[in-house]
Design a protein around this motif. Sequence first.
Motif, PDB file in Angstrom:
ATOM      1  N   ALA A 183      19.626  43.231  15.449  1.00 18.14           N
ATOM      2  CA  ALA A 183      20.325  44.289  16.173  1.00 18.14           C
ATOM      3  C   ALA A 183      20.589  45.540  15.338  1.00 18.14           C
ATOM      4  CB  ALA A 183      21.643  43.756  16.723  1.00 18.14           C
ATOM      5  N   LEU A 184      20.997  45.362  14.112  1.00 19.32           N
ATOM      6  CA  LEU A 184      21.451  46.517  13.355  1.00 19.32           C
ATOM      7  C   LEU A 184      20.370  47.149  12.489  1.00 19.32           C
ATOM      8  CD1 LEU A 184      25.017  45.384  12.315  1.00 19.32           C
ATOM      9  CD2 LEU A 184      24.355  47.027  14.067  1.00 19.32           C
ATOM     10  N   LYS A 215      33.194  46.595   5.793  1.00 26.16           N
ATOM     11  CA  LYS A 215      32.756  45.322   5.217  1.00 26.16           C
ATOM     12  C   LYS A 215      31.245  45.168   5.315  1.00 26.16           C
ATOM     13  CE  LYS A 215      36.875  42.494   5.782  1.00 26.16           C
ATOM     14  NZ  LYS A 215      37.502  41.441   6.591  1.00 26.16           N
ATOM     15  N   LEU A 216      30.711  45.649   6.454  1.00 30.32           N
ATOM     16  CA  LEU A 216      29.276  45.522   6.664  1.00 30.32           C
ATOM     17  C   LEU A 216      28.518  46.285   5.593  1.00 30.32           C
ATOM     18  CD1 LEU A 216      27.411  44.542   9.237  1.00 30.32           C
ATOM     19  CD2 LEU A 216      27.051  47.005   9.419  1.00 30.32           C
ATOM     20  N   PHE A 271      26.074  40.436   9.335  1.00 27.20           N
ATOM     21  CA  PHE A 271      27.404  40.014   9.793  1.00 27.20           C
ATOM     22  C   PHE A 271      27.310  38.563  10.248  1.00 27.20           C
ATOM     23  CE2 PHE A 271      24.984  41.732  13.234  1.00 27.20           C
ATOM     24  CZ  PHE A 271      25.179  40.839  14.263  1.00 27.20           C
ATOM     25  N   GLU A 272      28.430  37.966  10.404  1.00 22.03           N
ATOM     26  CA  GLU A 272      28.443  36.572  10.845  1.00 22.03           C
ATOM     27  C   GLU A 272      28.863  36.517  12.304  1.00 22.03           C
ATOM     28  OE1 GLU A 272      30.964  32.503  10.249  1.00 22.03           O
ATOM     29  OE2 GLU A 272      31.178  34.119   8.758  1.00 22.03           O
ATOM     30  N   LEU A 273      28.079  35.857  13.118  1.00 17.33           N
ATOM     31  CA  LEU A 273      28.413  35.715  14.526  1.00 17.33           C
ATOM     32  C   LEU A 273      29.166  34.407  14.715  1.00 17.33           C
ATOM     33  CD1 LEU A 273      27.835  36.867  17.473  1.00 17.33           C
ATOM     34  CD2 LEU A 273      26.162  35.035  17.559  1.00 17.33           C
ATOM     35  N   GLU A 321      29.699  42.448   2.938  1.00 18.28           N
ATOM     36  CA  GLU A 321      30.643  41.323   2.926  1.00 18.28           C
ATOM     37  C   GLU A 321      30.499  40.420   4.135  1.00 18.28           C
ATOM     38  OE1 GLU A 321      34.605  42.773   2.418  1.00 18.28           O
ATOM     39  OE2 GLU A 321      34.132  43.718   0.482  1.00 18.28           O
ATOM     40  N   ARG A 322      29.530  40.669   4.988  1.00 21.17           N
ATOM     41  CA  ARG A 322      29.258  39.871   6.183  1.00 21.17           C
ATOM     42  C   ARG A 322      30.520  39.668   7.041  1.00 21.17           C
ATOM     43  NH1 ARG A 322      26.576  34.871   6.500  1.00 21.17           N
ATOM     44  NH2 ARG A 322      25.548  35.801   8.294  1.00 21.17           N
ATOM     45  N   PRO A 323      30.960  40.722   7.684  1.00 18.21           N
ATOM     46  CA  PRO A 323      32.129  40.588   8.565  1.00 18.21           C
ATOM     47  C   PRO A 323      31.818  39.692   9.759  1.00 18.21           C
ATOM     48  CG  PRO A 323      31.076  42.694   8.921  1.00 18.21           C
ATOM     49  CD  PRO A 323      30.363  42.073   7.753  1.00 18.21           C
ATOM     50  N   VAL A 324      32.902  39.196  10.374  1.00 19.09           N
ATOM     51  CA  VAL A 324      32.743  38.248  11.492  1.00 19.09           C
ATOM     52  C   VAL A 324      32.736  39.000  12.817  1.00 19.09           C
ATOM     53  CG1 VAL A 324      33.856  36.374  12.768  1.00 19.09           C
ATOM     54  CG2 VAL A 324      33.825  36.371  10.260  1.00 19.09           C
ATOM     55  N   LEU A 325      31.742  38.718  13.656  1.00 21.02           N
ATOM     56  CA  LEU A 325      31.754  39.203  15.034  1.00 21.02           C
ATOM     57  C   LEU A 325      32.111  38.006  15.911  1.00 21.02           C
ATOM     58  CD1 LEU A 325      31.005  41.600  16.968  1.00 21.02           C
ATOM     59  CD2 LEU A 325      28.823  40.437  17.239  1.00 21.02           C
TER      60      LEU A 325
END
Lengths: 309, 378
Positions: free
Chosen positions: B148-149, B113-114, B167-169, B118-122
């Motif tokens: 971070a990435l 997704k990343l 990603f979404e935190l 698609e901004r996956p959820v962490l």
Amino acid sequence: MSDAAVIDVEGLTKTFGGRRVVDDFSIRVERGQIFGFLGPNGSGKTTTIRMLCGLLTPDGGRGTCLGHDIIRESALIKRQVGYMTQRFSLYEDLSIRENLDFIARVYEVPERQHAVGAALERLGLAKRSAQLAGQLSGGWKQRLALAACLLHNPRLLLLDEPTAGVDPNARREFWNRIHMLAAEGITVLVSTHYMDEAERCHRLAYIAYGKLLITGTAAEVIAHSNLTTWSVSGPDLFGLAAELRNVPAITMVVPFGSTLHVSGTDAPVLDAALDHFRARPGTLWIPAEPSLEDVFIRMMDEAPDNFNA
Amino acid sequence: MRFNFSPARFWAVLTKEFVQMRRDRLTFAMMVGVPIMQLILFGFAINSDPKALPTAVLAADNSIYARTLVRAIENSGYFRVVRELTSEAEADRALAMGAVQFVVTIPENFSRKLERGERPVLLVEADATDPAATSNALAALLTINQSALNRDLEGVLQGLQYRPPAFELRVQRRYNPEGITQYNIVPGLIGVVLTMTMVMMTSLAVTREYERGTMENLLATPVRPIEVMVGKIVPYIIVGYVQVTVILVAAKLLFAVPMLGNLALLSVVLILFIAANLAIGYTFSTLAKSQMQAMQMTFFFFLPSMLLSGFMFPFRGMPQWAQWLGEVLPLTHFLRIVRGILLKGNGVAEIFSNLWPIGLFLLIAGTLALTRYRETLD
Ligand SMILES: Nc1ncnc2c1ncn2[C@@H]1O[C@H](COP(=O)(O)OP(=O)(O)OP(=O)(O)O)[C@@H](O)[C@H]1O
Ligand SMILES: [Mg+2]
């Protein structure tokens, strides 16, 4: 050992901070006896009594109390002993009845309510039984403490100065009661500083600086002392006493009301020494029986003060 | 005449006080010891910015991104990964037992997704029963998030470096989502109040008998040490329950503290905890020579209980030695249990690891108290 010996101890010793406050103490007390325990302040009376009922462990010696070993079986002894402490040791913040009730419970007295009620009645405190023990006067506290230690019908009473601060009337009642109990076969060991009480005991023990000096009946104790005593009355007894004290043959000069008791251990020598004073105008010399007090004061003067040694 | 001050009389009182102060060695030692203890506890043990908090990772996607993110989280200094988890249930349990403070979940297909943008959820779940313990760590997370990435997203993926991050935190504050301090303090107060009153009352119980001279009479009766001890302790267990009831009712009515768990379970734990405190108080009672000394011993026990148990300051913020000391105190374990039961709905299984230390403490203190109780006046 005869069965009748209720207290039979030998060589009891207790040391506090290097000081022998009870030193090689041995006595036998027979059943039904009233045994008087006398001696100056700090001589070890309380300490001895505490060893007898298991409150203190002796450093040396052995013996039995009511047939039980005082060191190993103190739990058995405690059930059958009534111990009245020198200092009031009931709960000042409990009422008179609550105190008696508590004591009756820990001794598991049968028919507790009845026993407590009877004790209050006999004490004459039934009407004040809800009053806090701490509010009682000194003498009444003593009387309450005595009632408390009699609740469980003990076979042996250890009374540590039970009548200190008690009025003469209550004292007489107390002693009548003690004699009644003794007649029923209860043994009583009682410490006291009163000579009239000493004379009411069947036997006496005199202890000074931790050492037992003598035991016996009052008459035996007096006879044993070898004291010869003269009673003198007249003018200026105070001045006379001062002079008498300088005479070597006179071992003791004690004021007794309006007379002086003059004592010595060697009758003929004393007689000779007094000749000179008999001639004094106005003085009246009468041979007197040495009193217990004379004897005890004499013994105390003679006893080596091992505490200061 | 009324303001007549005699230096000689004043001097008499003054010297008398000094002599008495010198006689009571313990009091004197306490007057020196308490400031030293406070200095050490406040100076070294207490830290309201706890770092290196135990964190578990539930990684369903073991990609390079996941590993980089976890390392970045650790590098903030606030998180220390102590466990790898394999299931959601395991994560719940670890949080409920208080074994970890945080669980970081990296969902399946995170990297795919990343990379697709698609901004996956962490997901970061925090045990927020004590808001003070987690707030700084959660604040630090936000800064990690940004960069971070960046190093991993190179080449064709460079475009993803731009903000908003790839990603979404998502942070979930469990058990106390609004971070209400009272939720943490009020249940804890049960333990603190019990420690204070139970230890104090019993420490005075035997000492009072000695000080008033009633011990001589009591010892002369056939009453046994165990009878005296239990007889003196039980009334205070009842007092303890009254106190707990008052606090619980107030917690509900005044502070609306949630009570998820089983109150019956709590009341069973209470017996153990109260008894442990009474046993320590009873031990003090046999050691102290006066009621004054007994009070001071109580204080000497109470102070570290307050400070090292996690009541006032986050337990995990303290250095290791202080945590070990804290682990010895019954209050530490009781706090975890009471917060666990009320806020997390813990049951027997979750609280057991904190229950047995209290039991052990009770056993040791009780034995000590009984052996210290003298049956003679020697
Ligand atoms: N717990 C103790 N620690 C140290 N010394 C003690 C202790 N109890 C008693 N003593 C000492 O032992 C000695 C004997 O004391 P004890 O109380 O037995 O005397 P007593 O004959 O009962 O005196 P009194 O007639 O004043 O009651 C005293 O010198 C006392 O100071
Ligand atoms: Mg005495």
